[in-house]
Write a protein that holds these residues in place. Structure first.
Motif, PDB file in Angstrom:
ATOM      1  N   ILE A 121       0.959  -1.301  -0.113  1.00 26.78           N
ATOM      2  CA  ILE A 121       0.070  -0.097   0.047  1.00 26.78           C
ATOM      3  C   ILE A 121       0.698   1.175  -0.093  1.00 26.78           C
ATOM      4  O   ILE A 121       1.937   1.327   0.657  1.00 26.78           O
ATOM      5  CB  ILE A 121      -0.946   0.036   1.359  1.00 26.78           C
ATOM      6  CG1 ILE A 121      -1.829  -1.318   1.313  1.00 26.78           C
ATOM      7  CG2 ILE A 121      -1.805   1.127   1.184  1.00 26.78           C
ATOM      8  CD1 ILE A 121      -2.578  -1.405   2.730  1.00 26.78           C
ATOM      9  N   ILE A 122       0.309   2.265  -0.826  1.00 26.72           N
ATOM     10  CA  ILE A 122       0.857   3.757  -0.458  1.00 26.72           C
ATOM     11  C   ILE A 122      -0.174   4.409  -0.002  1.00 26.72           C
ATOM     12  O   ILE A 122      -1.305   4.776  -0.634  1.00 26.72           O
ATOM     13  CB  ILE A 122       1.386   4.161  -1.871  1.00 26.72           C
ATOM     14  CG1 ILE A 122       2.477   3.361  -2.421  1.00 26.72           C
ATOM     15  CG2 ILE A 122       1.787   5.634  -1.745  1.00 26.72           C
ATOM     16  CD1 ILE A 122       2.967   3.847  -3.641  1.00 26.72           C
ATOM     17  N   ARG A 123      -0.204   5.045   1.222  1.00 27.59           N
ATOM     18  CA  ARG A 123      -1.450   5.498   2.008  1.00 27.59           C
ATOM     19  C   ARG A 123      -1.081   6.842   2.607  1.00 27.59           C
ATOM     20  O   ARG A 123      -0.150   6.727   3.545  1.00 27.59           O
ATOM     21  CB  ARG A 123      -2.337   4.727   2.715  1.00 27.59           C
ATOM     22  CG  ARG A 123      -3.438   4.911   3.382  1.00 27.59           C
ATOM     23  CD  ARG A 123      -4.507   3.903   3.795  1.00 27.59           C
ATOM     24  NE  ARG A 123      -5.399   4.377   4.751  1.00 27.59           N
ATOM     25  CZ  ARG A 123      -6.689   4.999   4.321  1.00 27.59           C
ATOM     26  NH1 ARG A 123      -6.630   5.111   3.178  1.00 27.59           N
ATOM     27  NH2 ARG A 123      -7.442   5.279   5.286  1.00 27.59           N
ATOM     28  N   ASN A 124      -1.911   7.505   2.626  1.00 30.03           N
ATOM     29  CA  ASN A 124      -1.838   8.830   3.707  1.00 30.03           C
ATOM     30  C   ASN A 124      -3.298   8.771   4.309  1.00 30.03           C
ATOM     31  O   ASN A 124      -4.259   8.799   3.959  1.00 30.03           O
ATOM     32  CB  ASN A 124      -1.987  10.289   2.850  1.00 30.03           C
ATOM     33  CG  ASN A 124      -1.971  11.309   3.773  1.00 30.03           C
ATOM     34  OD1 ASN A 124      -2.491  11.373   5.037  1.00 30.03           O
ATOM     35  ND2 ASN A 124      -1.397  12.427   3.382  1.00 30.03           N
TER      36      ASN A 124
ATOM     37  N   ASP B  50      -5.821   9.271   0.989  1.00 30.23           N
ATOM     38  CA  ASP B  50      -5.540   8.976  -0.183  1.00 30.23           C
ATOM     39  C   ASP B  50      -4.917   7.413  -0.169  1.00 30.23           C
ATOM     40  O   ASP B  50      -4.042   7.298   0.890  1.00 30.23           O
ATOM     41  CB  ASP B  50      -4.806   9.766  -0.755  1.00 30.23           C
ATOM     42  CG  ASP B  50      -5.552  11.184  -1.331  1.00 30.23           C
ATOM     43  OD1 ASP B  50      -6.797  11.156  -1.318  1.00 30.23           O
ATOM     44  OD2 ASP B  50      -5.064  12.129  -1.815  1.00 30.23           O
ATOM     45  N   GLU B  51      -5.014   6.753  -1.022  1.00 30.04           N
ATOM     46  CA  GLU B  51      -4.433   5.314  -1.068  1.00 30.04           C
ATOM     47  C   GLU B  51      -4.388   4.700  -2.521  1.00 30.04           C
ATOM     48  O   GLU B  51      -5.235   4.898  -3.262  1.00 30.04           O
ATOM     49  CB  GLU B  51      -5.321   4.230  -0.173  1.00 30.04           C
ATOM     50  CG  GLU B  51      -4.616   2.886  -0.192  1.00 30.04           C
ATOM     51  CD  GLU B  51      -5.515   1.845   0.611  1.00 30.04           C
ATOM     52  OE1 GLU B  51      -5.512   0.855   0.472  1.00 30.04           O
ATOM     53  OE2 GLU B  51      -5.930   2.477   1.679  1.00 30.04           O
ATOM     54  N   ILE B  52      -3.203   4.127  -2.770  1.00 32.82           N
ATOM     55  CA  ILE B  52      -3.062   3.104  -3.784  1.00 32.82           C
ATOM     56  C   ILE B  52      -2.461   1.788  -3.407  1.00 32.82           C
ATOM     57  O   ILE B  52      -1.545   1.757  -2.539  1.00 32.82           O
ATOM     58  CB  ILE B  52      -1.934   3.821  -4.815  1.00 32.82           C
ATOM     59  CG1 ILE B  52      -2.358   5.318  -5.200  1.00 32.82           C
ATOM     60  CG2 ILE B  52      -1.771   2.893  -6.231  1.00 32.82           C
ATOM     61  CD1 ILE B  52      -1.191   6.132  -5.741  1.00 32.82           C
ATOM     62  N   ASP B  53      -2.951   0.835  -3.997  1.00 32.39           N
ATOM     63  CA  ASP B  53      -2.544  -0.513  -3.292  1.00 32.39           C
ATOM     64  C   ASP B  53      -2.558  -1.779  -4.290  1.00 32.39           C
ATOM     65  O   ASP B  53      -3.129  -1.712  -5.567  1.00 32.39           O
ATOM     66  CB  ASP B  53      -3.316  -0.960  -2.141  1.00 32.39           C
ATOM     67  CG  ASP B  53      -4.731  -1.081  -2.429  1.00 32.39           C
ATOM     68  OD1 ASP B  53      -4.978  -2.088  -3.364  1.00 32.39           O
ATOM     69  OD2 ASP B  53      -5.673  -0.529  -1.727  1.00 32.39           O
ATOM     70  N   PHE B  54      -1.815  -2.706  -4.027  1.00 34.38           N
ATOM     71  CA  PHE B  54      -2.190  -4.186  -4.637  1.00 34.38           C
ATOM     72  C   PHE B  54      -2.741  -4.957  -3.176  1.00 34.38           C
ATOM     73  O   PHE B  54      -2.092  -4.685  -2.205  1.00 34.38           O
ATOM     74  CB  PHE B  54      -0.634  -4.871  -4.655  1.00 34.38           C
ATOM     75  CG  PHE B  54      -0.011  -4.730  -5.981  1.00 34.38           C
ATOM     76  CD1 PHE B  54      -0.541  -5.435  -7.185  1.00 34.38           C
ATOM     77  CD2 PHE B  54       0.929  -3.632  -6.314  1.00 34.38           C
ATOM     78  CE1 PHE B  54      -0.090  -4.973  -8.436  1.00 34.38           C
ATOM     79  CE2 PHE B  54       1.667  -3.510  -7.513  1.00 34.38           C
ATOM     80  CZ  PHE B  54       1.019  -4.207  -8.416  1.00 34.38           C
ATOM     81  N   GLU B  55      -3.567  -5.805  -3.590  1.00 31.07           N
ATOM     82  CA  GLU B  55      -4.093  -6.626  -2.649  1.00 31.07           C
ATOM     83  C   GLU B  55      -4.219  -8.145  -3.291  1.00 31.07           C
ATOM     84  O   GLU B  55      -4.822  -8.244  -4.390  1.00 31.07           O
ATOM     85  CB  GLU B  55      -5.557  -6.152  -2.060  1.00 31.07           C
ATOM     86  CG  GLU B  55      -5.334  -5.272  -0.988  1.00 31.07           C
ATOM     87  CD  GLU B  55      -6.778  -4.576  -0.670  1.00 31.07           C
ATOM     88  OE1 GLU B  55      -6.876  -4.602   0.759  1.00 31.07           O
ATOM     89  OE2 GLU B  55      -7.708  -4.402  -1.203  1.00 31.07           O
ATOM     90  N   ILE B  56      -3.794  -9.060  -2.410  1.00 33.01           N
ATOM     91  CA  ILE B  56      -3.731 -10.477  -2.938  1.00 33.01           C
ATOM     92  C   ILE B  56      -4.837 -11.040  -1.835  1.00 33.01           C
ATOM     93  O   ILE B  56      -4.427 -11.214  -0.776  1.00 33.01           O
ATOM     94  CB  ILE B  56      -2.552 -11.247  -3.065  1.00 33.01           C
ATOM     95  CG1 ILE B  56      -1.565 -10.288  -3.737  1.00 33.01           C
ATOM     96  CG2 ILE B  56      -2.763 -12.618  -3.521  1.00 33.01           C
ATOM     97  CD1 ILE B  56      -1.872 -10.214  -5.294  1.00 33.01           C
ATOM     98  N   VAL B  57      -5.858 -11.687  -2.323  1.00 34.12           N
ATOM     99  CA  VAL B  57      -6.817 -12.131  -1.381  1.00 34.12           C
ATOM    100  C   VAL B  57      -6.704 -13.690  -1.502  1.00 34.12           C
ATOM    101  O   VAL B  57      -6.430 -14.387  -2.419  1.00 34.12           O
ATOM    102  CB  VAL B  57      -8.400 -11.799  -1.543  1.00 34.12           C
ATOM    103  CG1 VAL B  57      -8.279 -10.191  -1.289  1.00 34.12           C
ATOM    104  CG2 VAL B  57      -8.801 -11.960  -2.758  1.00 34.12           C
ATOM    105  N   GLY B  58      -7.072 -14.354  -0.261  1.00 34.21           N
ATOM    106  CA  GLY B  58      -6.715 -15.808  -0.214  1.00 34.21           C
ATOM    107  C   GLY B  58      -7.955 -16.517  -0.973  1.00 34.21           C
ATOM    108  O   GLY B  58      -7.808 -17.753  -1.208  1.00 34.21           O
ATOM    109  N   ARG B  59      -8.938 -15.978  -1.244  1.00 34.66           N
ATOM    110  CA  ARG B  59      -9.958 -16.415  -2.103  1.00 34.66           C
ATOM    111  C   ARG B  59      -9.403 -16.983  -3.684  1.00 34.66           C
ATOM    112  O   ARG B  59      -9.708 -18.003  -4.139  1.00 34.66           O
ATOM    113  CB  ARG B  59     -11.061 -15.391  -2.376  1.00 34.66           C
ATOM    114  CG  ARG B  59     -12.260 -15.929  -3.142  1.00 34.66           C
ATOM    115  CD  ARG B  59     -13.439 -15.181  -3.464  1.00 34.66           C
ATOM    116  NE  ARG B  59     -12.860 -13.817  -4.061  1.00 34.66           N
ATOM    117  CZ  ARG B  59     -12.385 -13.618  -5.240  1.00 34.66           C
ATOM    118  NH1 ARG B  59     -12.364 -14.683  -6.270  1.00 34.66           N
ATOM    119  NH2 ARG B  59     -12.001 -12.651  -5.633  1.00 34.66           N
ATOM    120  N   ASP B  60      -8.567 -16.055  -3.923  1.00 33.98           N
ATOM    121  CA  ASP B  60      -7.660 -16.373  -5.134  1.00 33.98           C
ATOM    122  C   ASP B  60      -6.576 -15.804  -5.393  1.00 33.98           C
ATOM    123  O   ASP B  60      -6.236 -14.819  -5.644  1.00 33.98           O
ATOM    124  CB  ASP B  60      -8.491 -15.983  -6.412  1.00 33.98           C
ATOM    125  CG  ASP B  60      -8.209 -16.308  -7.619  1.00 33.98           C
ATOM    126  OD1 ASP B  60      -7.030 -17.149  -7.902  1.00 33.98           O
ATOM    127  OD2 ASP B  60      -8.487 -15.869  -8.892  1.00 33.98           O
TER     128      ASP B  60
END
Length: 295
Positions: free
Chosen positions: A49-52, A57-67
């Motif tokens: 994450i890049i977040r304030n 404000d936020e920009i992110d990658f998320e990898i979830v366990g569902r897939d």
């Protein structure tokens, strides 16, 4: 991430996640990290994450366990931590199949955040790009006199880089459906971890390719009640600097201990009193010892 033994607000046992965050902020640039995600079970969310936090404000990658073979990319505009969930705009999510289970090996993730676009890459391959002029108009923003246009819902405030892991499968029903549920806590000693091999940060500054840190004049040079001017940390004042007022809640510039009179005076008094007590005790001991020897 380990299992908490106290039920959450939904009456479920949920994993205690963790976040690692930089202490300094960046505004635009490239951040690349080689990561092995911890999303080896439904419900486990690994995040880059890049977040304030405020204004959110936020920009992110998320990898979830569902897939865990899918990379989810997001950007958010003005979503502080206390914002109601139903008010958050989740329509800026992108999803890209990677063809590999990210929990089984390392992959290189990159976020390139520039004043006019955001770009996400995995293993050197661009999976998504969003241009600022394609984002939604901010109806609350004033018109920029230089362009005649309204501001855009585009992350633009200085932010910190964060890596985290959390349990979404035991959260609210909506979050659990998104992350996968239930999270596997069948083993009493079960843990999940996200591994970061390295982080490469390349900052961008308007008009300068590189900038020495800390910049000249960094931090307050005079102690007063503000506003403080901290060069190089933002552009709210229009000149590449950030102006903060000490009266604003939660805003305090860094002041070295040896310059902070609010700490030095009480600490000096405490140390002086301590030395006096120690000296007195030693003097009493010496006098008693002298009396014993004389007798």
């Amino acid at each position: 991430m380990k299992l908490d033994h106290a039920p959450n607000s939904y009456g479920r046992l949920q994993g205690l996640g963790s976040v690692v965050s930089t202490t300094r902020f960046m505004q635009y640039g490239k951040v690349k990290a080689r990561i092995k995600t911890g999303s080896s079970s439904p419900g486990v969310v690994s995040a880059f994450i890049i977040r304030n936090e405020d204004p959110g404000d936020e920009i992110d990658f998320e990898i979830v366990g569902r897939d865990p073979s899918e990379a989810q990319t997001n950007f958010y505009y003005r979503t502080p931590p206390d914002m109601l969930t139903e008010l958050i705009d989740y329509s800026n999510t992108g999803r890209e199949p990677l063809g590999a289970n990210t929990a089984l090996g390392f992959h290189e993730y990159e976020i390139e955040w520039m004043p006019d676009y955001i770009q996400w890459k995995v293993d050197g391959r661009m999976i998504r790009r969003v241009f600022k002029n394609e984002t939604k108009d901010d109806v609350d923003s004033a018109i920029d006199p230089s362009t005649g246009q309204k501001g855009k819902k585009f992350p633009s405030t200085p932010a910190r880089i964060q890596f985290g892991i959390w349990d979404g499968g035991q959260g609210s029903n909506g979050t659990a459906a998104w992350a996968g549920s239930p999270t596997d806590w069948s083993k009493s000693d079960q843990t999940y971890e996200i591994q970061i091999d390295y982080v490469d940060i390349e900052c961008y500054y308007s008009g300068n390719e590189t900038q020495k840190w800390p910049p000249p004049g960094y931090g307050p040079t005079i102690l007063h009640d503000g506003p403080y001017n901290t060069p190089g940390l933002g552009n709210w004042s229009g000149n590449g600097d950030s102006t903060y007022n000490e009266q604003e809640p939660g805003v305090r510039p860094f002041v070295p201990f040896y310059k902070n009179y609010k700490l030095m005076i009480p600490m000096g008094c405490f140390l002086s009193l301590t030395l006096i007590i120690i000296g007195t005790v030693q003097l009493v001991k010496r006098r008693r010892l002298a009396q014993v020897r004389w007798t």
